[in-house]
Scaffold this active site. Structure first.
Site, mmCIF file in Angstrom:
data_model
loop_
_atom_site.group_PDB
_atom_site.id
_atom_site.type_symbol
_atom_site.label_atom_id
_atom_site.label_comp_id
_atom_site.label_asym_id
_atom_site.label_seq_id
_atom_site.Cartn_x
_atom_site.Cartn_y
_atom_site.Cartn_z
ATOM 1 N N LYS A 97 37.927 108.155 18.072
ATOM 2 C CA LYS A 97 37.825 106.818 17.492
ATOM 3 C C LYS A 97 37.749 106.830 15.973
ATOM 4 C CE LYS A 97 32.788 106.800 18.159
ATOM 5 N NZ LYS A 97 32.729 108.058 18.940
ATOM 6 N N HIS A 225 22.991 110.481 20.037
ATOM 7 C CA HIS A 225 23.709 110.318 18.765
ATOM 8 C C HIS A 225 22.716 109.782 17.749
ATOM 9 C CE1 HIS A 225 26.688 109.339 15.761
ATOM 10 N NE2 HIS A 225 27.691 109.687 16.554
ATOM 11 N N GLU A 302 29.880 115.884 18.832
ATOM 12 C CA GLU A 302 30.954 114.899 18.727
ATOM 13 C C GLU A 302 31.206 114.519 17.269
ATOM 14 O OE1 GLU A 302 29.556 111.709 21.123
ATOM 15 O OE2 GLU A 302 29.531 112.875 22.979
#
Length: 443
Positions: A97, A225, A302
């Site tokens: 993304k 996250h 990530e």
């Protein structure tokens, strides 16, 4: 540097270079997302990004002065090697993304990263590059049922969840999935506070793990996250400690916990503070404490902006200019200049972090000996007063037709741009210095 040279000689790049040579001198406009090339330009060995922009703008005619990007794939490769050096126990799964430019994805795929996908389209894009399904994590805690079925059909097993309804959807549509429980973190020191939308609080984790058992779903790990552009490396330590608690809780309820996903939040801009090394020092210490090497746990991350933020530079053309006057605190009349550029807040500057006081820019033309600078506003081209890049910048007097270059533009710029008012997406140029070829990709 030899590793970079070898990368550029891979079959993937040879194929594009061959196609590019065939297209040279022809109408090669891209008509679909699978078409990578629209133009080929020969560049000299060792040419810098700024030199390339200068040469490019000098060669443009009056009818072709659109904004464009230059992507330095060497920077992406260097970031990958540095990530692996600093976090040797962690495999990166690039967050698609952040920037889905196909040559960036191909570069990372060749290097061996995994990919964090958030939708059916992103999954298909990564699979089309030949990436194995096992190297994809469907890291979206709220998934459309048809997208879950699509993941199942294509062998994508790893996916995140943070609530009961998501477990019920997955149990119905992908019972063989390998579930990763996403937990909340204290991300209040981040620019993007993700835990207000995603993640399960620790007291809820026991119930979720029990429900997964009832639904015959296997939970294989924990993810979190810390938020985007975090200013506090210690957040990783706290989150890893919480993940250890949930890991043990999962094993208590019979789940084969074997994966830890430490998410993203790594800085990618030039000179960002705290530096990447400060984050990795905290992460490595916490991993050694809570997930020691003797334990067989796969650790992934990530990263998005870390790989691409500094690799992309934008070049914008001044299409309009206006002057105003204001009275300063000493009662003197001062000149203020407004410049109108051909990209803006509804294009690749849509995110707040890419606009305002912190934007990193400079005129392409050398004005270092200019005797006077003026308070200036940079506007985008759209017909709204919301289309403003920055109004807090001091610049020498520029003219219509001059170019301004913006650094650190690779993260969440091209991926979120719109075509409001009919302004199209900028082209992206890739200087491949080894083979003296530059590939241009259209969005």
């Amino acid at each position: 540097m030899s590793q970079i040279q070898d990368l550029l000689l891979q079959d993937t790049y040879k194929k594009h270079l061959q196609v590019g040579k065939q297209l040279k001198g022809k109408d090669s406009t891209c008509n679909g997302t699978d078409d990578l090339l629209s133009n080929v330009t020969i560049v000299k060995e060792g040419m810098s990004v700024v030199e390339f922009i200068q040469n490019k703008t000098d060669s443009l005619g009056p009818d072709n002065q659109d904004a464009f990007y230059v992507a330095d794939l060497y920077d992406v490769v260097n970031k990958y090697h540095n990530f692996c050096k600093e976090l040797s126990r962690v495999k990166p799964f690039y967050a698609v993304k952040c920037n889905s430019s196909k040559l960036v994805l191909q570069t990372l795929a060749i290097l061996g990263t995994g990919f964090d996908c958030a939708s059916k389209v992103e999954i298909d894009l990564v699979l089309s590059l030949g990436v194995p399904a096992d190297d994809i994590v469907y890291a979206n805690t709220c998934k459309q049922p048809s997208h879950i079925r699509h993941a199942a059909k294509n062998g994508v097993l790893k996916m995140t969840f943070d609530c009961e309804s998501e477990l019920l959807k997955v149990a119905e549509n992908h019972p063989a999935a390998e579930m990763i429980l996403r937990i909340v973190t204290n991300d209040t020191d981040s620019v993007s506070v993700l835990s207000k939308k995603f993640g399960a609080c620790l007291p809820k984790c026991e119930g979720l793990l029990k429900l997964a058992n009832i639904l015959n779903l296997q939970v294989v790990g924990v993810s979190f996250h810390i938020g985007s552009k975090s200013k506090r490396p210690e957040t990783f330590s706290w989150a890893i400690a919480d993940a250890r608690y949930v890991f043990d809780l999962g094993r208590k309820f019979g789940h084969a916990m074997r994966l830890l996903d430490i998410g993203g939040g790594f800085p990618g801009d030039d000179n960002f503070q705290p530096a990447f090394s400060e984050f990795t020092a905290v992460i490595n210490k916490a991993l050694d404490q809570y997930f020691p090497n003797k334990e067989e746990v796969e650790i992934i991350a990530e990263p998005g902006r870390y790989f691409v933020a500094s690799a992309f530079t934008a070049a914008l053309n001044i299409i309009g200019k206006k002057e105003d006057y204001f009275t300063d605190i000493d009662g003197k009349e001062q000149r203020k200049l407004s410049y109108y550029l051909n990209d803006g807040a509804f294009g690749t500057f849509r995110l707040d972090e890419l606009r305002g006081k912190g934007v990193k820019l400079k005129p392409l033309k050398d004005y270092q000996h200019a005797q006077k600078h003026f308070p200036s506003i940079l506007w985008g081209p759209c017909c709204t007063d919301h289309d403003i890049i920055t109004e807090e910048v001091s610049l020498p007097e520029l003219e219509i037709g001059d170019w301004i270059i913006f650094s650190n533009m690779g993260a969440y710029s091209l991926s979120v741009t719109s075509t409001f008012n009919g302004f199209h997406h900028p082209a992206v140029y890739y200087p491949l210095r080894k083979d003296k070829i530059t590939i241009t990709q259209k969005m």
